[in-house]
Design a protein around this motif. Structure first.
Motif, PDB file in Angstrom:
ATOM      1  N   TYR A  45       0.686  -1.198   0.132  1.00 45.74           N
ATOM      2  CA  TYR A  45       0.003  -0.131   0.015  1.00 45.74           C
ATOM      3  C   TYR A  45       0.836   1.272  -0.190  1.00 45.74           C
ATOM      4  CZ  TYR A  45      -4.029  -2.932   1.079  1.00 45.74           C
ATOM      5  OH  TYR A  45      -4.833  -3.847   0.908  1.00 45.74           O
ATOM      6  N   THR A  46       0.572   2.312  -0.691  1.00 45.99           N
ATOM      7  CA  THR A  46       1.283   3.420  -0.862  1.00 45.99           C
ATOM      8  C   THR A  46       0.652   4.569   0.047  1.00 45.99           C
ATOM      9  OG1 THR A  46       0.261   3.864  -3.037  1.00 45.99           O
ATOM     10  CG2 THR A  46       2.492   2.912  -3.261  1.00 45.99           C
ATOM     11  N   CYS A  47      -0.477   4.113   0.482  1.00 48.08           N
ATOM     12  CA  CYS A  47      -0.996   5.198   1.220  1.00 48.08           C
ATOM     13  C   CYS A  47      -1.940   4.772   2.389  1.00 48.08           C
ATOM     14  CB  CYS A  47      -1.719   6.180   0.428  1.00 48.08           C
ATOM     15  SG  CYS A  47      -2.728   7.425   1.175  1.00 48.08           S
ATOM     16  N   PHE A  48      -1.956   5.224   3.465  1.00 42.15           N
ATOM     17  CA  PHE A  48      -2.660   4.970   4.592  1.00 42.15           C
ATOM     18  C   PHE A  48      -4.229   4.721   4.232  1.00 42.15           C
ATOM     19  CE2 PHE A  48      -1.516   6.189   9.167  1.00 42.15           C
ATOM     20  CZ  PHE A  48      -1.448   5.049   9.599  1.00 42.15           C
ATOM     21  N   PHE A  49      -4.626   5.672   3.333  1.00 42.55           N
ATOM     22  CA  PHE A  49      -6.098   5.853   3.136  1.00 42.55           C
ATOM     23  C   PHE A  49      -6.488   5.300   1.693  1.00 42.55           C
ATOM     24  CE2 PHE A  49      -4.399   9.460   5.428  1.00 42.55           C
ATOM     25  CZ  PHE A  49      -5.332   9.361   6.584  1.00 42.55           C
ATOM     26  N   ALA A  50      -5.632   4.134   1.428  1.00 43.96           N
ATOM     27  CA  ALA A  50      -5.908   3.349   0.103  1.00 43.96           C
ATOM     28  C   ALA A  50      -7.313   2.543   0.186  1.00 43.96           C
ATOM     29  CB  ALA A  50      -4.559   2.516  -0.379  1.00 43.96           C
ATOM     30  N   GLN A  51      -7.748   2.335  -0.858  1.00 45.06           N
ATOM     31  CA  GLN A  51      -8.791   1.297  -0.972  1.00 45.06           C
ATOM     32  C   GLN A  51      -8.548  -0.048  -1.296  1.00 45.06           C
ATOM     33  OE1 GLN A  51     -12.238   3.457  -2.888  1.00 45.06           O
ATOM     34  NE2 GLN A  51     -11.812   5.187  -1.940  1.00 45.06           N
ATOM     35  N   SER A  52      -7.338  -0.145  -1.921  1.00 46.17           N
ATOM     36  CA  SER A  52      -6.873  -1.412  -2.436  1.00 46.17           C
ATOM     37  C   SER A  52      -5.415  -1.478  -2.370  1.00 46.17           C
ATOM     38  CB  SER A  52      -7.471  -1.932  -3.812  1.00 46.17           C
ATOM     39  OG  SER A  52      -7.042  -0.896  -4.708  1.00 46.17           O
ATOM     40  N   GLY A  53      -4.845  -2.582  -2.310  1.00 46.86           N
ATOM     41  CA  GLY A  53      -3.341  -2.937  -2.281  1.00 46.86           C
ATOM     42  C   GLY A  53      -3.048  -3.432  -3.508  1.00 46.86           C
ATOM     43  N   HIS A  54      -1.500  -3.958  -3.511  1.00 50.23           N
ATOM     44  CA  HIS A  54      -1.127  -4.762  -4.825  1.00 50.23           C
ATOM     45  C   HIS A  54      -0.484  -5.953  -4.240  1.00 50.23           C
ATOM     46  CE1 HIS A  54       0.829  -4.731  -8.633  1.00 50.23           C
ATOM     47  NE2 HIS A  54       1.913  -5.396  -7.984  1.00 50.23           N
ATOM     48  N   ASP A  55      -0.938  -6.921  -4.713  1.00 52.15           N
ATOM     49  CA  ASP A  55      -0.738  -8.171  -3.993  1.00 52.15           C
ATOM     50  C   ASP A  55       0.819  -8.603  -4.260  1.00 52.15           C
ATOM     51  OD1 ASP A  55      -0.445 -11.041  -3.278  1.00 52.15           O
ATOM     52  OD2 ASP A  55      -1.246 -11.714  -5.188  1.00 52.15           O
ATOM     53  N   LEU A  56       1.696  -8.780  -3.259  1.00 57.46           N
ATOM     54  CA  LEU A  56       3.091  -9.145  -3.527  1.00 57.46           C
ATOM     55  C   LEU A  56       3.540 -10.689  -3.171  1.00 57.46           C
ATOM     56  CD1 LEU A  56       5.726  -7.717  -4.430  1.00 57.46           C
ATOM     57  CD2 LEU A  56       6.324  -7.609  -1.852  1.00 57.46           C
ATOM     58  N   LYS A  57       2.521 -11.268  -2.291  1.00 61.15           N
ATOM     59  CA  LYS A  57       2.663 -12.546  -1.981  1.00 61.15           C
ATOM     60  C   LYS A  57       2.609 -13.481  -3.009  1.00 61.15           C
ATOM     61  CE  LYS A  57      -0.599 -14.199   0.464  1.00 61.15           C
ATOM     62  NZ  LYS A  57      -1.384 -14.501   1.862  1.00 61.15           N
ATOM     63  N   SER A  58       1.914 -13.346  -3.899  1.00 66.02           N
ATOM     64  CA  SER A  58       1.595 -14.300  -4.965  1.00 66.02           C
ATOM     65  C   SER A  58       3.081 -14.435  -5.889  1.00 66.02           C
ATOM     66  CB  SER A  58       0.618 -14.007  -6.123  1.00 66.02           C
ATOM     67  OG  SER A  58      -0.548 -13.796  -5.357  1.00 66.02           O
ATOM     68  N   LEU A  59       3.712 -13.324  -5.962  1.00 64.80           N
ATOM     69  CA  LEU A  59       4.926 -13.582  -6.657  1.00 64.80           C
ATOM     70  C   LEU A  59       5.943 -14.050  -5.760  1.00 64.80           C
ATOM     71  CD1 LEU A  59       6.118 -12.056  -9.242  1.00 64.80           C
ATOM     72  CD2 LEU A  59       6.987 -10.029  -7.749  1.00 64.80           C
ATOM     73  N   LEU A  60       5.922 -13.541  -4.601  1.00 63.65           N
ATOM     74  CA  LEU A  60       7.015 -14.302  -3.673  1.00 63.65           C
ATOM     75  C   LEU A  60       6.829 -15.798  -3.666  1.00 63.65           C
ATOM     76  CD1 LEU A  60       6.812 -11.969  -0.523  1.00 63.65           C
ATOM     77  CD2 LEU A  60       8.857 -12.741  -1.648  1.00 63.65           C
TER      78      LEU A  60
END
Ligand code: SAM
Length: 334
Positions: free
Chosen positions: A274-289
């Protein structure tokens, strides 16, 4: 490579939420009405492992991150958190800190320090036992937090920073007392404006005590003068006591947005960026990991997320945006 986002901001800090669980139910963060008996917290296998977190941390450091803060939920509830601290401490040139409600800190300060933790931030909203118990809604006594602060300081986790979220009519009557308690101790209290994070705390602007008012009220008792930031992009604005009794901080994310100097990325408990506290959605990194990606692929992915970043929520906050559905702080990491 040190990526820059679309507004020219570099990446310097990473906050990692190591668990979505907490033993407190602060009404402004994890109210019982939402996080009650029936609430389903994440399964252990959904959490990033310490090995995965170390790998991610290395990628961030290669991209310019100098500081990592462990948070949550309550980070000291994560089993064997010291093992993670030790792994991160082994990454060269990293300032490693942790934010905690201190309920388990007296017991763990020594092992955390031994594992390589540099400092702690302790959340403490009131010195009045009844007010504190009501705010944490877990009937946790203030005396145990005060004791833990001293244990942490004695272990060298210093300076201890004390975070106080100020809510009008709830704990703002204690402001001067709070300042008095920490003046001259070497510990630094920071008064935080109550924010509209998440969607469950029923935030209203009327509940916010602007930092300017906090400074005015304390200054009326002990004059304060502005102090220079320790580094560019520092979240807290520093004020020093004119009589030499140290300093305090105010964090004004509502009344004086600091998006333009925000250099933080957040990694949620289950591995979303998440690039912001107030984000409504994130970017999945776990799948890549978990897909066998190389270190370089992980680095490139994180860099790409940062380079696309355009958010500046606090600068454009309105009553309408405050109502939007946002991710909860206990999940994204405070
Ligand atoms: N459990 C740990 C603790 O108590 O410090 C770490 C997580 S907690 C979410 C991190 C910080 O976020 C705490 O200092 C808490 O007071 C603050 N916080 C939570 N909700 C907030 C809100 N709505 N506005 C301002 N600060 C908030």
């Amino acid at each position: 490579m040190h990526p820059i986002d679309t507004l020219g901001r570099p990446i310097r800090d990473l906050r990692i939420s190591v668990t979505d669980r907490c033993n407190f139910r602060c009404s402004y963060c994890m109210p019982k009405s939402v996080f009650g008996q029936g609430y389903r917290f994440m399964d252990r296998k959904e959490l990033l492992t310490f090995e995965e977190l170390e790998r991610v941390a290395q990628a961030f450091v290669a991209l310019g991150v100098e500081k990592i803060r462990l948070t949550g939920g309550e980070p000291l509830l994560r089993k064997e958190i010291e093992r993670l601290v030790a792994r991160l401490d082994a990454i060269a040139g990293l300032d490693l800190t942790l934010t905690t409600n201190a309920s388990l800190l007296a017991r763990k300060a020594e092992s955390l320090r031994a594992a390589g933790l540099d400092r702690v931030n302790v959340s403490l909203d009131s010195l009045d036992d009844a007010t504190f118990r009501a705010m944490n809604d877990a009937n946790f006594p203030v005396g145990r937090v005060l004791e833990a602060i001293e244990v942490a300081a004695a272990e060298g986790l210093t300076p201890v920073k004390i975070n106080t979220v100020v809510k009008r009519g709830v704990n703002d009557q204690d402001l001067v007392r709070m300042a008095e308690r920490w003046r001259g101790t070497g510990h630094i209290v920071r008064f935080i404006e109550y924010m509209d994070v998440g969607s469950s705390n029923g935030w209203r602007m009327d509940d916010v005590v602007p930092s300017a008012e906090v400074v005015r009220r304390i200054s009326a008792r002990w004059p304060l003068a502005p102090a220079d930031p320790n580094y560019q992009g520092e979240v807290a604005e520093r004020w020093r006591y004119v009589d030499g009794a140290g300093e305090l901080g105010v964090i004004s994310s509502v009344t004086q947005a600091f998006c333009s100097t925000c250099t933080r990325m957040r990694l949620s408990t289950e591995g979303s960026l998440y690039t912001c506290f107030f984000a409504q959605s994130g970017h999945d990194l776990k799948s890549l990991l978990r897909s066998g990606a190389s270190d370089e692929q992980i680095r490139n992915e994180v860099a790409a997320v940062w380079q696309r970043r355009a958010d500046r929520y606090s600068e454009i906050r309105t009553a309408e945006t405050a109502k939007a559905r946002k991710v909860e702080m206990s999940y994204i990491g405070g």
